[in-house]
Design an enzyme around this catalytic site. Structure first.
Site, PDB file in Angstrom:
ATOM      1  N   CYS A 179      -0.532  48.733  56.114  1.00  7.59           N
ATOM      2  CA  CYS A 179      -1.583  48.068  56.733  1.00  7.59           C
ATOM      3  C   CYS A 179      -1.021  47.429  57.871  1.00  7.59           C
ATOM      4  CB  CYS A 179      -1.791  46.672  55.753  1.00  7.59           C
ATOM      5  SG  CYS A 179      -3.688  46.342  56.826  1.00  7.59           S
TER       6      CYS A 179
ATOM      7  N   CYS B  75      -1.607  44.979  59.566  1.00  6.15           N
ATOM      8  CA  CYS B  75      -1.222  42.895  60.103  1.00  6.15           C
ATOM      9  C   CYS B  75       0.436  42.332  59.876  1.00  6.15           C
ATOM     10  CB  CYS B  75      -1.921  42.653  58.576  1.00  6.15           C
ATOM     11  SG  CYS B  75      -2.232  42.755  57.141  1.00  6.15           S
TER      12      CYS B  75
ATOM     13  N   CYS C 237      -5.600  44.041  60.820  1.00  6.04           N
ATOM     14  CA  CYS C 237      -5.492  45.442  60.304  1.00  6.04           C
ATOM     15  C   CYS C 237      -5.283  46.284  60.617  1.00  6.04           C
ATOM     16  CB  CYS C 237      -5.836  44.567  59.110  1.00  6.04           C
ATOM     17  SG  CYS C 237      -5.764  43.840  57.556  1.00  6.04           S
TER      18      CYS C 237
ATOM     19  N   LYS D  82     -11.737  45.537  48.475  1.00  5.82           N
ATOM     20  CA  LYS D  82     -10.656  43.782  48.696  1.00  5.82           C
ATOM     21  C   LYS D  82     -11.795  42.589  49.502  1.00  5.82           C
ATOM     22  CE  LYS D  82      -6.911  43.388  51.121  1.00  5.82           C
ATOM     23  NZ  LYS D  82      -5.569  43.299  52.352  1.00  5.82           N
TER      24      LYS D  82
ATOM     25  N   GLU E 269     -18.149  50.849  47.866  1.00  4.58           N
ATOM     26  CA  GLU E 269     -15.950  51.103  48.238  1.00  4.58           C
ATOM     27  C   GLU E 269     -16.042  51.667  47.291  1.00  4.58           C
ATOM     28  OE1 GLU E 269     -14.894  50.681  50.680  1.00  4.58           O
ATOM     29  OE2 GLU E 269     -16.249  48.616  51.464  1.00  4.58           O
TER      30      GLU E 269
ATOM     31  N   LYS F   5      -9.238  43.683  44.043  1.00  2.25           N
ATOM     32  CA  LYS F   5      -8.258  42.500  44.440  1.00  2.25           C
ATOM     33  C   LYS F   5      -8.897  41.711  45.685  1.00  2.25           C
ATOM     34  CE  LYS F   5      -4.956  41.806  48.110  1.00  2.25           C
ATOM     35  NZ  LYS F   5      -4.286  42.577  49.156  1.00  2.25           N
TER      36      LYS F   5
ATOM     37  N   SER G 230      -1.461  36.765  45.498  1.00  2.00           N
ATOM     38  CA  SER G 230      -0.200  35.336  45.798  1.00  2.00           C
ATOM     39  C   SER G 230      -0.996  34.286  45.348  1.00  2.00           C
ATOM     40  CB  SER G 230       0.787  35.542  47.418  1.00  2.00           C
ATOM     41  OG  SER G 230      -0.404  35.601  48.162  1.00  2.00           O
TER      42      SER G 230
ATOM     43  N   TYR H 245       3.630  39.681  40.391  1.00  2.00           N
ATOM     44  CA  TYR H 245       4.080  39.337  41.013  1.00  2.00           C
ATOM     45  C   TYR H 245       4.921  38.282  39.504  1.00  2.00           C
ATOM     46  CZ  TYR H 245       2.801  39.089  45.679  1.00  2.00           C
ATOM     47  OH  TYR H 245       2.223  39.071  46.374  1.00  2.00           O
TER      48      TYR H 245
HETATM   49  C1  PBG Z   1      -2.515  43.193  53.567  1.00  2.00           C
HETATM   50  C2  PBG Z   1      -2.270  43.458  52.913  1.00  2.00           C
HETATM   51  C3  PBG Z   1      -2.689  41.298  51.862  1.00  2.00           C
HETATM   52  C4  PBG Z   1      -2.051  42.020  50.607  1.00  2.00           C
HETATM   53  C5  PBG Z   1      -1.722  42.629  50.287  1.00  2.00           C
HETATM   54  N1  PBG Z   1      -1.695  43.374  51.107  1.00  2.00           N
HETATM   55  C6  PBG Z   1      -3.000  40.169  52.949  1.00  2.00           C
HETATM   56  C7  PBG Z   1      -4.328  40.373  53.486  1.00  2.00           C
HETATM   57  O1  PBG Z   1      -5.372  41.442  53.378  1.00  2.00           O
HETATM   58  O2  PBG Z   1      -3.884  39.502  54.333  1.00  2.00           O
HETATM   59  C8  PBG Z   1      -2.170  40.033  49.798  1.00  2.00           C
HETATM   60  C9  PBG Z   1      -1.595  40.245  48.614  1.00  2.00           C
HETATM   61  C10 PBG Z   1      -1.415  39.261  47.881  1.00  2.00           C
HETATM   62  O3  PBG Z   1      -2.427  38.142  48.666  1.00  2.00           O
HETATM   63  O4  PBG Z   1      -0.489  38.743  46.980  1.00  2.00           O
HETATM   64  N2  PBG Z   1      -3.226  44.078  54.281  1.00  2.00           N
HETATM   65 ZN    ZN Z   2      -3.235  43.899  56.577  1.00  2.00          ZN
END
Ligand code: PBG
Ligand code: ZN
Length: 324
Positions: free
Chosen positions: A120, A122, A130, A195, A233, A248, A274, A313
Site C-alpha cells: 500500500c 498510505c 493509499c 476491505k 470484489e 477485513k 488493530s 496481533y
Molecule cells: C493499509 C492498511 C491498513 C491496515 C492494514 N493495511 C489500514 C488502513 O486501511 O487504513 C489495517 C490493519 C489494522 O487495523 O490492524 N492500507
Molecule cells: Zn493504505
C-alpha cells in the site's frame, strides 16, 4: 410424564466426549503475525494504542521472527514506517527502506518463515492516502504502476506472498503481470479483496502513521453496509489471479467470511484488525474479561465462519496458550 429422549447434553458430558464431537479446531498453523519495522538499530518501542506490539528496527524484527518461528507460527506480515515520505510514496519501493531490509534479513536468518509483504502507499505518502492523487481524488489507474513497483521490490527482497491492501481496481492483475514479467511466478498474491472502510483501523493508523491528512477512504474501501458487493470484489480478484482471498476486518464481518467460504474454492484469510485487538486488550487490562478465554473463543469463531488463515496481533499469545 413426558419422556425426554432427545438429549444434546449427552455429547457434552466430559471433555473427552466433547473433544470427539468438536467441529472446529484452532491451530498455531492458522496464524500470521503482523510486525511494524522502523528505521534505526536496536529499537523496540511499545505502540501505545496496541499494547503488546512494538515498533522494531530490522535487527529486532529478525530476533522476533526467530521467536515466531520457534513457536510454530508459519508466517509474518511486514508493515513499515519509512525514512521519508513524498507525494507518491516512493519510499514504499526503496530497497533501503525498513520493510525491504527486514524482508531480506528475515529471509536470510529464518528462511522457512513465510513472509507476507503488505502493499500500500498510505504509510509512505505525505497525504496518507493509499494511492496517487489527482487534486483530492485518488487516481486509480495512475496508482497501479506504483503498486507494481512496491510488489516487485518486496518480492525481490524475498517476500513469499504479496498482499495488496490499497483497494484500487485492477491491482491484482497489474501486480500478477509485473511479477510474472520478472520471472517471479512462484510469488503468491493474497488479496485484501473485501476491505471495508472501517473504524476498526484506528489503532493501526496511529502505529503506522498512516491516517489520511484530509477526507477518508470511502471512495476506495467498501461500505460496511454491503454484502453483495463483497462477492463482486471476490470474483474480480480471483479472475485477476489472486491465490488467497482476504476479508477485513474480521469480527464485525463474519457473515461475509461465511458467504465467501461458501462461494469459492480458494483459501480464505481474515484480518483480525488493530481495533478488535485493542478492545480486548483494554478490557483485559481493566480486569473486565478473561483475555485468554476471549481471544481463543474469538479466533475459533473466525475459523468456524470459514477462515483458513487468521492474521492477528494475538498470534504469539495464542500460540503459547494452545501449547498449554
Ligand atoms: C493499509 C492498511 C491498513 C491496515 C492494514 N493495511 C489500514 C488502513 O486501511 O487504513 C489495517 C490493519 C489494522 O487495523 O490492524 N492500507
Ligand atoms: Zn493504505
Amino acid at each position: 410424564m413426558f419422556a425426554q429422549r432427545l438429549r444434546p447434553r449427552r455429547l457434552r458430558i466430559s471433555e473427552n466426549v466433547r473433544s470427539m464431537v468438536r467441529e472446529t479446531t484452532l491451530s498455531v498453523k492458522d496464524f500470521v503475525y503482523p510486525i511494524f519495522v522502523v528505521p534505526g538499530e536496536n529499537v523496540c518501542e511499545p505502540i501505545p494504542s496496541m499494547p503488546g506490539c512494538n515498533h522494531l528496527s530490522v535487527d529486532k524484527a529478525v530476533e522476533l521472527a526467530k521467536e515466531i518461528a520457534s513457536l510454530g507460527i508459519p508466517a509474518v506480515e511486514v508493515f513499515g514506517l519509512p525514512e521519508y515520505k513524498d507525494e507518491i510514496g516512493s519510499s514504499a519501493w526503496d530497497m533501503t527502506s525498513p520493510v525491504q531490509r527486514a524482508i531480506a534479513a528475515i529471509k536470510k536468518e529464518v528462511p522457512d518463515l513465510v513472509i507476507v509483504g503488505d502493499v500500500c502507499l498510505c504509510q509512505y505518502t505525505t497525504h496518507g492516502h493509499c494511492g496517487r492523487l489527482d487534486g483530492h481524488y485518488v487516481d486509480n489507474d495512475a496508482t497501479l504502476p506504483l503498486l507494481q513497483n512496491v510488489a516487485v521490490s518486496q518480492a525481490e527482497a524475498g517476500a513469499d506472498i504479496i498482499a495488496p491492501s490499497d483497494m484500487m481496481d485492477g491491482r491484482v492483475r497489474a501486480i500478477r503481470e509485473a511479477l510474472d514479467d520478472r520471472g517471479m511466478t512462484n510469488v503468491s498474491i493474497m488479496s485484501y479483496a473485501v476491505k471495508y472502510a472501517s473504524g476498526y483501523y484506528g489503532p493501526f493508523r496511529d502505529a503506522a502513521d498512516s491516517a489520511p491528512q484530509f477526507g477518508d477512504r470511502k471512495q476506495y474501501q467498501m461500505d460496511p453496509a454491503n454484502a453483495h458487493e463483497a462477492m463482486k470484489e471476490v470474483d474480480l480478484d480471483i479472475a485477476e489471479g489472486a491465490d488467497i482471498i482476504m476479508v477485513k476486518p474480521a469480527l464485525a464481518y463474519l457473515d461475509i467470511v461465511h458467504r465467501v467460504r461458501e462461494r469459492i474454492e480458494y483459501p480464505v484469510a481474515v484480518y483480525n484488525v488493530s481495533g478488535e485487538y485493542a478492545m480486548v486488550k483494554a478490557a483485559a487490562q481493566n480486569g473486565w474479561i478473561d483475555e485468554k478465554r476471549i481471544v481463543l473463543e474469538t479466533l475459533t469463531s473466525m475459523k468456524r465462519a470459514g477462515a483458513d488463515i487468521i492474521i492477528t496481533y494475538h498470534a504469539i499469545d495464542a500460540a503459547k496458550w494452545l501449547k498449554e
